[in-house]
Design a protein around this motif. Structure first.
Motif, PDB file in Angstrom:
ATOM      1  N   SER A   1      -0.269   3.110  -4.033  1.00 50.70           N
ATOM      2  CA  SER A   1       0.679   4.154  -3.652  1.00 50.70           C
ATOM      3  C   SER A   1       0.029   5.532  -3.591  1.00 50.70           C
ATOM      4  O   SER A   1       0.565   6.444  -2.971  1.00 50.70           O
ATOM      5  CB  SER A   1       1.854   4.178  -4.621  1.00 50.70           C
ATOM      6  OG  SER A   1       1.390   4.470  -5.919  1.00 50.70           O
ATOM      7  N   GLU A   2      -1.114   5.710  -4.226  1.00 52.20           N
ATOM      8  CA  GLU A   2      -1.794   7.005  -4.189  1.00 52.20           C
ATOM      9  C   GLU A   2      -2.694   7.154  -2.967  1.00 52.20           C
ATOM     10  O   GLU A   2      -3.080   8.258  -2.614  1.00 52.20           O
ATOM     11  CB  GLU A   2      -2.650   7.182  -5.443  1.00 52.20           C
ATOM     12  CG  GLU A   2      -1.866   7.348  -6.717  1.00 52.20           C
ATOM     13  CD  GLU A   2      -2.782   7.462  -7.913  1.00 52.20           C
ATOM     14  OE1 GLU A   2      -3.149   8.592  -8.257  1.00 52.20           O
ATOM     15  OE2 GLU A   2      -3.139   6.410  -8.467  1.00 52.20           O
ATOM     16  N   LYS A   3      -3.032   6.052  -2.328  1.00 54.77           N
ATOM     17  CA  LYS A   3      -3.978   6.103  -1.212  1.00 54.77           C
ATOM     18  C   LYS A   3      -3.339   6.582   0.084  1.00 54.77           C
ATOM     19  O   LYS A   3      -4.019   7.090   0.955  1.00 54.77           O
ATOM     20  CB  LYS A   3      -4.578   4.712  -0.973  1.00 54.77           C
ATOM     21  CG  LYS A   3      -5.476   4.247  -2.087  1.00 54.77           C
ATOM     22  CD  LYS A   3      -5.986   2.860  -1.800  1.00 54.77           C
ATOM     23  CE  LYS A   3      -6.671   2.280  -3.010  1.00 54.77           C
ATOM     24  NZ  LYS A   3      -7.089   0.900  -2.800  1.00 54.77           N
ATOM     25  N   ARG A   4      -2.037   6.377   0.217  1.00 53.01           N
ATOM     26  CA  ARG A   4      -1.364   6.719   1.468  1.00 53.01           C
ATOM     27  C   ARG A   4       0.112   6.966   1.191  1.00 53.01           C
ATOM     28  O   ARG A   4       0.624   6.553   0.155  1.00 53.01           O
ATOM     29  CB  ARG A   4      -1.527   5.589   2.475  1.00 53.01           C
ATOM     30  CG  ARG A   4      -1.169   4.261   1.836  1.00 53.01           C
ATOM     31  CD  ARG A   4      -0.732   3.229   2.774  1.00 53.01           C
ATOM     32  NE  ARG A   4      -0.419   1.979   2.152  1.00 53.01           N
ATOM     33  CZ  ARG A   4       0.558   1.756   1.299  1.00 53.01           C
ATOM     34  NH1 ARG A   4       1.314   2.726   0.885  1.00 53.01           N
ATOM     35  NH2 ARG A   4       0.794   0.560   0.827  1.00 53.01           N
ATOM     36  N   PRO A   5       0.820   7.626   2.113  1.00 53.88           N
ATOM     37  CA  PRO A   5       2.248   7.890   1.909  1.00 53.88           C
ATOM     38  C   PRO A   5       3.069   6.598   1.894  1.00 53.88           C
ATOM     39  O   PRO A   5       2.747   5.650   2.604  1.00 53.88           O
ATOM     40  CB  PRO A   5       2.638   8.742   3.121  1.00 53.88           C
ATOM     41  CG  PRO A   5       1.374   9.276   3.653  1.00 53.88           C
ATOM     42  CD  PRO A   5       0.318   8.281   3.315  1.00 53.88           C
ATOM     43  N   GLU A   6       4.106   6.590   1.087  1.00 53.52           N
ATOM     44  CA  GLU A   6       4.965   5.405   0.945  1.00 53.52           C
ATOM     45  C   GLU A   6       6.140   5.495   1.917  1.00 53.52           C
ATOM     46  O   GLU A   6       7.281   5.667   1.514  1.00 53.52           O
ATOM     47  CB  GLU A   6       5.496   5.322  -0.493  1.00 53.52           C
ATOM     48  CG  GLU A   6       4.443   4.969  -1.491  1.00 53.52           C
ATOM     49  CD  GLU A   6       4.490   3.505  -1.893  1.00 53.52           C
ATOM     50  OE1 GLU A   6       5.342   2.766  -1.384  1.00 53.52           O
ATOM     51  OE2 GLU A   6       3.673   3.126  -2.715  1.00 53.52           O
ATOM     52  N   ARG A   7       5.875   5.405   3.193  1.00 58.34           N
ATOM     53  CA  ARG A   7       6.929   5.369   4.200  1.00 58.34           C
ATOM     54  C   ARG A   7       6.497   4.382   5.272  1.00 58.34           C
ATOM     55  O   ARG A   7       5.336   3.979   5.298  1.00 58.34           O
ATOM     56  CB  ARG A   7       7.176   6.761   4.790  1.00 58.34           C
ATOM     57  CG  ARG A   7       6.001   7.341   5.540  1.00 58.34           C
ATOM     58  CD  ARG A   7       6.407   8.592   6.317  1.00 58.34           C
ATOM     59  NE  ARG A   7       5.268   9.102   7.023  1.00 58.34           N
ATOM     60  CZ  ARG A   7       4.499  10.096   6.604  1.00 58.34           C
ATOM     61  NH1 ARG A   7       4.755  10.698   5.463  1.00 58.34           N
ATOM     62  NH2 ARG A   7       3.473  10.492   7.315  1.00 58.34           N
ATOM     63  N   PRO A   8       7.401   3.979   6.143  1.00 58.29           N
ATOM     64  CA  PRO A   8       6.979   3.071   7.214  1.00 58.29           C
ATOM     65  C   PRO A   8       5.840   3.696   8.027  1.00 58.29           C
ATOM     66  O   PRO A   8       5.886   4.888   8.338  1.00 58.29           O
ATOM     67  CB  PRO A   8       8.238   2.913   8.070  1.00 58.29           C
ATOM     68  CG  PRO A   8       9.362   3.229   7.155  1.00 58.29           C
ATOM     69  CD  PRO A   8       8.838   4.241   6.187  1.00 58.29           C
TER      70      PRO A   8
END
Length: 85
Positions: free
Chosen positions: A58-65
Motif C-alpha cells: 500500500s505504500e508503493k502506489r496509491p490505493e485506488r483503481p
C-alpha cells in the motif's frame, strides 16, 4: 580488474578524483525511472521508485483503481467515459 560482482552494468560507475591525483571508481546502484501515466505520460505522484523491498504494497502506489498506472486526472476522464457509454 574489479571483482565479478562489480563488473555488472546494473551498477553505475562514478569516477572520483582522489587527493593524490589518482582516479578511483566507486560503484553505485542505478536509480529507477519515475513511473509515468499510461495515457498522458506525466510523472505519477505517490509512486515509489527505488528500494521497493523496504515498503509494503500500500505504500508503493496509491490505493485506488488503476493506482500506479494512471494519474488521477486520466482516471477521472476514463471513469466519465465509461459511465457515459
Amino acid at each position: 580488474m574489479p571483482r565479478p560482482a562489480l563488473r555488472s552494468r546494473s551498477l553505475r560507475r562514478i569516477y572520483v578524483k582522489l587527493p593524490s591525483g589518482k582516479t578511483a571508481i566507486h560503484y553505485e546502484r542505478k536509480k529507477n525511472d519515475i513511473s509515468k501515466c499510461a495515457m498522458c505520460k506525466k510523472p505519477l505522484h505517490g509512486v515509489k521508485t527505488n528500494f521497493l523491498h523496504k515498503y509494503g504494497k500500500s505504500e508503493k502506489r496509491p490505493e485506488r483503481p488503476f493506482g500506479g498506472y494512471l494519474c488521477s486526472s486520466c482516471l477521472a476522464q476514463l471513469i466519465k467515459a465509461m459511465v457515459r457509454q
